[in-house]
Design an enzyme around this catalytic site. Structure first.
Site, mmCIF file in Angstrom:
data_model
loop_
_atom_site.group_PDB
_atom_site.id
_atom_site.type_symbol
_atom_site.label_atom_id
_atom_site.label_comp_id
_atom_site.label_asym_id
_atom_site.label_seq_id
_atom_site.Cartn_x
_atom_site.Cartn_y
_atom_site.Cartn_z
ATOM 1 N N ILE A 140 -93.143 33.891 70.106
ATOM 2 C CA ILE A 140 -92.323 32.904 69.370
ATOM 3 C C ILE A 140 -92.810 31.367 69.977
ATOM 4 O O ILE A 140 -92.848 30.530 69.216
ATOM 5 C CB ILE A 140 -90.694 33.097 70.010
ATOM 6 C CG1 ILE A 140 -90.296 34.191 69.156
ATOM 7 C CG2 ILE A 140 -90.156 31.691 69.454
ATOM 8 C CD1 ILE A 140 -90.317 34.498 67.665
ATOM 9 N N CYS A 292 -82.763 36.894 66.817
ATOM 10 C CA CYS A 292 -83.356 36.604 65.209
ATOM 11 C C CYS A 292 -82.505 37.386 64.313
ATOM 12 O O CYS A 292 -82.127 36.878 63.205
ATOM 13 C CB CYS A 292 -84.759 37.347 65.092
ATOM 14 S SG CYS A 292 -84.918 38.905 65.712
ATOM 15 N N THR A 293 -81.942 38.603 64.725
ATOM 16 C CA THR A 293 -80.933 39.358 63.941
ATOM 17 C C THR A 293 -79.642 38.555 63.643
ATOM 18 O O THR A 293 -78.972 38.581 62.451
ATOM 19 C CB THR A 293 -80.693 40.761 64.479
ATOM 20 O OG1 THR A 293 -81.916 41.503 64.549
ATOM 21 C CG2 THR A 293 -79.763 41.648 63.416
ATOM 22 N N THR A 322 -91.642 45.593 68.263
ATOM 23 C CA THR A 322 -91.669 44.620 69.060
ATOM 24 C C THR A 322 -92.508 44.898 70.343
ATOM 25 O O THR A 322 -92.899 45.922 70.728
ATOM 26 C CB THR A 322 -90.388 43.788 69.653
ATOM 27 O OG1 THR A 322 -89.893 44.824 70.392
ATOM 28 C CG2 THR A 322 -89.397 43.673 68.412
ATOM 29 N N ASN A 323 -92.969 43.739 71.106
ATOM 30 C CA ASN A 323 -93.822 44.080 72.284
ATOM 31 C C ASN A 323 -93.267 44.894 73.525
ATOM 32 O O ASN A 323 -93.896 45.263 74.214
ATOM 33 C CB ASN A 323 -94.120 42.478 72.947
ATOM 34 C CG ASN A 323 -95.467 42.262 73.814
ATOM 35 O OD1 ASN A 323 -96.429 43.203 73.467
ATOM 36 N ND2 ASN A 323 -95.226 41.770 74.802
ATOM 37 N N ARG A 373 -86.157 50.617 64.851
ATOM 38 C CA ARG A 373 -87.422 50.049 65.026
ATOM 39 C C ARG A 373 -88.528 50.908 64.166
ATOM 40 O O ARG A 373 -88.576 52.073 64.216
ATOM 41 C CB ARG A 373 -87.908 49.967 66.576
ATOM 42 C CG ARG A 373 -87.136 49.168 67.481
ATOM 43 C CD ARG A 373 -87.368 47.706 67.136
ATOM 44 N NE ARG A 373 -86.483 46.955 68.081
ATOM 45 C CZ ARG A 373 -86.839 46.594 69.459
ATOM 46 N NH1 ARG A 373 -87.925 46.912 69.647
ATOM 47 N NH2 ARG A 373 -85.909 45.797 69.950
ATOM 48 N N ASN A 458 -88.657 38.166 61.334
ATOM 49 C CA ASN A 458 -87.820 37.924 62.752
ATOM 50 C C ASN A 458 -88.674 36.968 63.542
ATOM 51 O O ASN A 458 -88.059 36.824 64.690
ATOM 52 C CB ASN A 458 -87.737 39.504 63.339
ATOM 53 C CG ASN A 458 -89.056 40.264 63.172
ATOM 54 O OD1 ASN A 458 -89.258 40.919 61.918
ATOM 55 N ND2 ASN A 458 -89.570 40.254 64.058
#
Length: 482
Positions: A140, A292-293, A322-323, A373, A458
């Site tokens: 981000i 984001c959601t 995601t990370n 996910r 996202n």
């Protein structure tokens, strides 16, 4: 002979559209670089877009009108704007072109109509620019850097001045940071120039010096040494989540406000466009942009609650990995997330259902939520299964959402799509928080139970929501016409 003539006329017609798009690009660039006036087309960015992309956006506008807005209609609007003295603004020339069409404005009266419509933009008060510091430089953070720089315009808005990381600032690290900013496996190359200045310990981005500051703790930084004053610190590390921890940023010299790019505890959680009016800007200095959601589902839920009423419902998010997940199977403190992210669908929890209550209190206790996910790097989907207070139909429900994408306070947040072939990769690069998949809408026979499918980028869509909120709390709000 007829076929040849038809072919040549078709090519000639398309060439004229290309030439019109080239002229539009020139006007868009001039207004942005020299006057901080951003022209968009139904909220889609026009600045730094190729001619082919601009023509495609015009063709896609058929989802919002009986027939697509033509490039010639848009060009007329843009040309008229050049004759006006406008304050820094964000103006939707697609919406203006649609108004001209709907009101049957004659060509010779277009300038008068535009001048009247944009009267507020001619009288709008300009605000002093605001220094911005990015605390953290992950997914981000780098997208925010791209947007802050590309949206700098003539320098009247948010100004990226520094980036804080925990690394040592040396030539090798600066080069790595520059490369990650320039190249992105999902969002493509940065449309700008990034240079390394080892002496300044900075990146020179589109000619602007952005200092790279190494710090283990927020308290030890003196931003004023870099000429930075009253800065908005955007924390995208996720390391600090509550009011007490985030307040540490305010002890740094030169910092005046903090914005967290994650759900926060004990601080206002804001989805811009939905509940930003609740902020007491005079007495609040720490804010959260939620998740984001939450940003994706709240605009849709607000519209449905206001028009049809929500009795209760369940939200299932099909989220890109995601990370925080493992690349290969390994130990992880959370259940299931230890399994290889790119090979598995992974059931995990999400706080989206309860988080919505912080944004829309009237929905408290009415929603449950969960997440899966999935093996895609970006582009997510929220499935809203709702029981309504009022009966509806597929047509009525889609029309309500289409109307919200065109008019009202949520036009930046909601994009309406009637594309029956829409898939997750098509969402990447969408600046809207929510993309309504109209062909997928389901309404039960009794009209009370609905399934809505809402796509969202996202990363990129959320970044734009953070930018909108940042402008709002920093007091550099531009005049907007949507």
């Amino acid at each position: 002979m007829v076929q040849k003539s038809t072919f040549e006329s078709e090519i000639k017609s398309y060439k004229s559209k290309q030439n019109a798009a080239v002229k539009l690009v020139q006007i868009v660039s001039n207004l942005w670089y020299n006057h901080s006036i951003e022209l968009v087309f139904f909220r889609n960015q026009l600045f730094d877009r190729r001619v082919s992309r601009i023509l495609t956006l015009h063709q896609e506008s058929k989802a919002l009108s009986d027939s697509p807005i033509s490039i010639f209609e848009t060009l007329q609007i843009a040309e008229s704007m050049q004759h006006l003295k406008l304050a820094p603004s964000r103006l939707d020339i697609g919406k203006l072109a649609l108004e001209v069409r709907n009101q049957n404005i004659e060509e010779e009266n277009i300038l008068y109509f535009i001048k009247k419509e944009l009267l507020s933009a001619q009288e709008h008060k300009s605000f002093a620019p605001k220094d911005v510091v990015l605390y953290g430089f992950g997914r981000i953070g780098r997208l925010l850097a791209r947007e802050l720089i590309s949206k700098a315009g003539a320098g009247h808005q948010l100004r990226l001045r520094a980036i804080v990381t925990r690394d040592n600032v040396d030539l090798k690290t600066l080069q790595k940071r520059a490369t990650l900013l320039q190249n992105d496996s999902i969002h493509g190359d940065f449309e700008g120039v990034v240079e390394v200045d080892e002496t300044k310990e900075a990146l020179i981005i589109n000619g602007a010096t952005v200092y790279i500051i190494s710090a283990k703790n927020p308290e030890e930084i003196d931003y004023t040494k870099y000429g930075i004053e009253h800065a908005l610190v955007i924390d995208n590390t996720g390391a600090f989540r509550d009011n007490e921890e985030l307040a540490r940023h305010l002890t740094a010299k030169g910092a005046s406000q903090v914005l967290l790019t994650a759900p926060g505890k004990g601080v206002p959680n804001i989805v811009y466009g939905v509940n930003n009016d609740m902020i007491d800007l005079e007495n609040t200095t720490i804010f959260s942009a939620a998740s984001c959601t939450t940003n994706a589902i709240s605009p849709i839920l607000e519209v449905i609650q206001r028009t049809l009423g929500i009795k209760h419902g369940h939200i299932e998010t099909i989220h890109s990995y995601t990370n925080d997940q493992n690349l290969v199977d390994n130990m992880h403190k959370k259940t299931r997330r230890g399994r290889a992210a790119a090979l598995n669908m992974v059931i995990t929890e999400t706080g989206a259902g309860s988080a919505v209550a912080k944004v829309l209190p009237e929905l408290a206790g009415k929603l449950t939520s969960n997440a899966i996910r999935v093996p895609v790097p970006n582009g997510s989907l929220a499935i809203l299964n709702l029981e309504l207070n009022k009966k509806t139909s597929v047509e009525e429900l889609n029309n309500i959402l289409k109307e919200s994408a065109l008019y009202g306070s949520l036009v930046e947040q909601i994009k309406f799509s009637d594309n029956v072939e829409l898939v997750s990769s098509d969402i990447i690069g969408t600046s809207a928080a929510s993309v309504v998949d109209a062909p997928a809408t389901i309404v039960s026979a009794d009209g009370k139970h609905v399934n809505l499918y809402v796509w969202y980028d996202n990363e990129y869509g959320y970044t734009h929501q953070v930018m909108r909120l940042a402008r709002h709390i920093a007091g550099v709000r531009r005049y907007t016409y949507y």
